[in-house]
Motif scaffolding. Structure first.
Motif, PDB file in Angstrom:
ATOM      1  N   ASP A   1     -21.873 -30.852 -34.273  1.00 18.39           N
ATOM      2  CA  ASP A   1     -20.697 -30.708 -35.145  1.00 18.39           C
ATOM      3  C   ASP A   1     -21.149 -30.817 -36.601  1.00 18.39           C
ATOM      4  O   ASP A   1     -21.819 -31.782 -36.978  1.00 18.39           O
ATOM      5  N   PRO A   2     -20.831 -29.848 -37.439  1.00 14.79           N
ATOM      6  CA  PRO A   2     -21.280 -29.900 -38.841  1.00 14.79           C
ATOM      7  C   PRO A   2     -20.713 -31.084 -39.625  1.00 14.79           C
ATOM      8  O   PRO A   2     -21.270 -31.454 -40.661  1.00 14.79           O
ATOM      9  N   ASP A   3     -19.631 -31.687 -39.144  1.00 19.92           N
ATOM     10  CA  ASP A   3     -19.066 -32.867 -39.809  1.00 19.92           C
ATOM     11  C   ASP A   3     -19.838 -34.093 -39.327  1.00 19.92           C
ATOM     12  O   ASP A   3     -19.399 -34.845 -38.458  1.00 19.92           O
ATOM     13  N   THR A   4     -21.019 -34.278 -39.914  1.00 16.83           N
ATOM     14  CA  THR A   4     -21.918 -35.341 -39.459  1.00 16.83           C
ATOM     15  C   THR A   4     -21.304 -36.721 -39.628  1.00 16.83           C
ATOM     16  O   THR A   4     -21.481 -37.601 -38.776  1.00 16.83           O
ATOM     17  N   ASP A   5     -20.568 -36.938 -40.720  1.00 11.95           N
ATOM     18  CA  ASP A   5     -19.955 -38.248 -40.942  1.00 11.95           C
ATOM     19  C   ASP A   5     -18.981 -38.586 -39.811  1.00 11.95           C
ATOM     20  O   ASP A   5     -18.931 -39.732 -39.340  1.00 11.95           O
TER      21      ASP A   5
ATOM     22  N   ARG B   1     -33.011 -31.541 -40.894  1.00 12.50           N
ATOM     23  CA  ARG B   1     -31.672 -32.081 -41.125  1.00 12.50           C
ATOM     24  C   ARG B   1     -31.279 -33.056 -40.013  1.00 12.50           C
ATOM     25  O   ARG B   1     -30.663 -34.099 -40.273  1.00 12.50           O
ATOM     26  N   VAL B   2     -31.676 -32.746 -38.775  1.00 10.17           N
ATOM     27  CA  VAL B   2     -31.380 -33.636 -37.647  1.00 10.17           C
ATOM     28  C   VAL B   2     -32.032 -34.993 -37.858  1.00 10.17           C
ATOM     29  O   VAL B   2     -31.390 -36.054 -37.714  1.00 10.17           O
TER      30      VAL B   2
ATOM     31  N   LEU C   1     -22.918 -33.247 -30.735  1.00 11.47           N
ATOM     32  CA  LEU C   1     -23.832 -33.738 -31.770  1.00 11.47           C
ATOM     33  C   LEU C   1     -24.107 -32.682 -32.834  1.00 11.47           C
ATOM     34  O   LEU C   1     -24.571 -33.011 -33.935  1.00 11.47           O
TER      35      LEU C   1
ATOM     36  N   LEU D   1     -28.019 -42.657 -39.295  1.00 10.20           N
ATOM     37  CA  LEU D   1     -27.352 -43.268 -38.150  1.00 10.20           C
ATOM     38  C   LEU D   1     -27.991 -44.602 -37.772  1.00 10.20           C
ATOM     39  O   LEU D   1     -27.284 -45.609 -37.603  1.00 10.20           O
TER      40      LEU D   1
ATOM     41  N   HIS E   1     -30.276 -37.013 -40.576  1.00  8.04           N
ATOM     42  CA  HIS E   1     -29.037 -37.626 -40.101  1.00  8.04           C
ATOM     43  C   HIS E   1     -29.323 -38.792 -39.162  1.00  8.04           C
ATOM     44  O   HIS E   1     -28.592 -39.789 -39.152  1.00  8.04           O
TER      45      HIS E   1
ATOM     46  N   VAL F   1     -19.176 -37.480 -36.726  1.00  9.57           N
ATOM     47  CA  VAL F   1     -19.985 -37.770 -35.536  1.00  9.57           C
ATOM     48  C   VAL F   1     -20.484 -39.207 -35.588  1.00  9.57           C
ATOM     49  O   VAL F   1     -20.393 -39.962 -34.606  1.00  9.57           O
ATOM     50  N   HIS F   2     -20.987 -39.607 -36.757  1.00  5.96           N
ATOM     51  CA  HIS F   2     -21.499 -40.966 -36.899  1.00  5.96           C
ATOM     52  C   HIS F   2     -20.374 -41.999 -36.742  1.00  5.96           C
ATOM     53  O   HIS F   2     -20.573 -43.056 -36.118  1.00  5.96           O
TER      54      HIS F   2
END
Length: 584
Positions: A78-82, A114-115, A76, A122, A118, A84-85
């Protein structure tokens, strides 16, 4: 040992979170982010919901799958949030999602704002699913007490888990959630009075037998309702239109535009003296004030007070707000003032009292001496009576006199009030930080009880100038005569026992004065015993026996000495005098 291998129970944080999720979301899938060993999955078959979990630790994922749980490996953080989603949406595979759970996870992640942001994106992608979180409370009394003495004990799990990188109190959690557009739907915070931080058991900050611990618990409980909150367990819905931008940290040190002092004027209407009180405030040399007129009466009286205010000059009228007060008791209006005041301090004025033009000016001087303390100036008394044939409906019956101690003696104030309400002001920062309120159950003496509790923690900045006049009505108009003396006495006794039942701070210098009082009392008792011994010896003397017939003839005055001794014993509580029991 598996670090987070907790068992499920309905009394645990997981059980409480499951109940909250069930209360705040509809049917559908529960997506558990950072599911650990999958303990949170246990109740959802019973609750009629499907379960999907993701976890960073591969071993935990394998153990969850061995138990038949639908759990997948995912980082969770991982800086690549997109990405992860996208992965989570793929795992959901079109199923309706009732709620996203993130239990005991956020505190392990950097940048909590930031969490939450995101998470907002989500849940929106998942069809406006509900969000349920659990987060440890870093202000639990066990941590607060130990930190006071310089201890910060990390542990394997719990409040100060060694892997926690962010920490939350209630205010921080609420601000962070609001800033991301999350609207709270419900809370079931986990309460624990005994935690894994309860070591060493005999440490003065931990042992509940110590005065230090008792006092820190008392102060911590005044600040908010989370003294014993172990974890915040909250449910939210996401609403982008509800985003509340966080206040910049620099605002805490920016100059304030608030008035120096709010002044609360209590009135029930019907007295010409209200005009006197307002005129005194309009004439203040320090005009950095707002005036709150708390009207404890019906709409007609409120309207008449508003008309009275409208007669003043516009510059003063703009500083005045008229507030309608609901509720019973003398304290209701005072608490309205605490809730409404915008000033840095709050002073009080009853509608039958008056103040000098330098009243606020002296409060400011007291503030300059010691900011953040109770501000106190001197008060005189003048007795009044009602009139029926004069221009106004009251008149003085004598001159001014000053019965109050010019210094603020805290020990003396524990016994009786020496500071009328019109002669002090309380800092509003302390009112908010300690949630100070007047006790609305007290029929009288509410200002005395409030003052002692506040002064115990804040101290008092004292001024020698006389700036207020307490008008004492002697013929049934004021509370001194309209309230029965028995009520005054019983209430004072109740307050004294209540104050004595809690641990207390006393200002420097108080203990020596208290010791001197005890020495004086002991010296008086010794002198009394010596005098009684002399009287007893005299009563046994030959002269006393020989003169007994003469005393009988002159009115049996021989009993007078014994009667005096009995009365003295009663005053001192000796010789069988009854003890006044504590009020129930």
């Amino acid at each position: 040992m598996i670090r987070y291998g907790f068992d499920f129970s309905w009394d645990s944080t997981y059980g409480i979170a499951a109940k909250l999720l069930d209360d705040t979301s509809g049917p559908g899938l529960v997506l558990d982010l950072g599911c650990g060993e999958g303990a949170f999955a246990a109740p959802f078959g019973e609750l009629g919901r499907d379960y999907l979990g993701v976890e960073l630790d591969a071993g935990s994922v394998e153990r969850c799958r061995a138990k038949g749980l639908d759990v997948h490996l995912l980082d969770l953080a991982d800086p690549d949030t997109d990405a992860v989603h996208d992965r989570l949406v793929a795992l959901v595979d079109g199923r309706p999602v009732a709620a996203v759970a993130m239990l005991d996870v956020i505190e392990h992640l950097v940048e909590p704002a930031r969490v939450f942001s995101h998470l907002g994106r989500l849940v929106a992608r998942l069809g406006d699913a509900r969000l349920v979180v659990s987060i440890p409370n870093v202000t639990h009394i066990d941590i607060a007490s130990k930190l006071l003495l310089g201890r910060w004990d990390t542990t394997t799990t719990g409040l100060l888990d060694s892997t926690h990188v962010t920490f939350f109190d209630n205010e921080h959690l609420e601000r962070t959630a609001r800033a991301a557009g999350f609207v709270e739907l419900g809370r079931r915070d986990k309460q624990m009075t005994i935690t894994e931080q309860g070591f060493p058991a005999d440490h003065p900050a931990i042992s509940r037998a110590t005065t230090l611990r008792a006092f820190t618990e008392l102060i911590r409980a005044q600040a908010d309702d989370h003294r014993d909150t172990y974890q915040f367990v909250r449910a939210y819905r996401h609403d982008p239109s509800a985003v509340v931008e966080p206040t910049p940290e620099s605002a805490a040190i920016a100059p304030t535009t608030a008035p120096f002092c709010s002044v609360l004027v209590r009135t029930q209407g019907g007295r010409n003296s209200l005009d006197d009180a307002l005129t005194c405030l309009a004439a203040q040399t320090d005009r950095d004030i707002e005036v709150l007129v708390a009207v404890h009466a019906g709409p007609d009286v409120v309207a008449s007070v508003e008309r009275l205010v409208d007669r003043y000059a516009p510059s003063f009228r703009a500083q005045v707000r008229v507030l309608a007060v609901e509720g019973d008791g003398r304290s209701a209006g005072l608490n309205v003032g605490l809730a409404e005041a915008a000033g840095r301090y709050l002073a009080f004025l009853d509608d039958d009292d008056i103040v000098t033009a330098n009243w606020i000016q002296e409060f400011r001087a007291a503030h300059d001496q010691a900011p953040g303390t109770i501000l106190r100036a001197q008060c005189v008394v003048q007795e009044h009576r009602r009139t029926t044939d004069a221009l106004v409906d009251y008149e003085p019956t004598g001159g001014f006199y000053a019965p109050y101690n010019p210094e603020f003696d805290f020990i003396q104030h524990r016994q009786l009030n020496q500071t009328p309400i019109c002669s002090w002001a309380v800092p509003m920062a302390a009112v908010r930080a300690l949630r100070l309120r007047f006790d609305e159950e007290l029929p009288v003496c509410e200002d005395w009880e409030f003052l002692v509790r506040a002064a115990e923690l804040l101290g008092v900045s004292n001024r020698a100038e006389f700036t207020s006049v307490y008008r004492r009505f002697t013929d049934g108009w004021g509370s001194m005569t309209t309230v029965q003396q028995e009520i005054w006495d019983d209430t004072a006794l109740t307050i004294r026992y209540r104050l004595d039942a809690r641990p207390s701070l006393v200002p420097a210098g108080s203990l020596e004065a208290l010791a001197k009082s005890r020495d004086d009392a002991a010296a008086f008792a010794a002198a009394y015993e010596a005098a009684v011994a002399q009287v007893d010896a005299f009563e046994r003397s030959r002269y006393w026996r020989m003169t007994a017939p003469l005393r009988w003839v002159t009115g049996r005055r021989g009993a007078s000495i014994s009667l005096v001794k009995a009365r003295i014993r009663g005053v001192l509580g000796r010789g069988g005098a009854s003890h006044v029991p504590p009020p129930q």
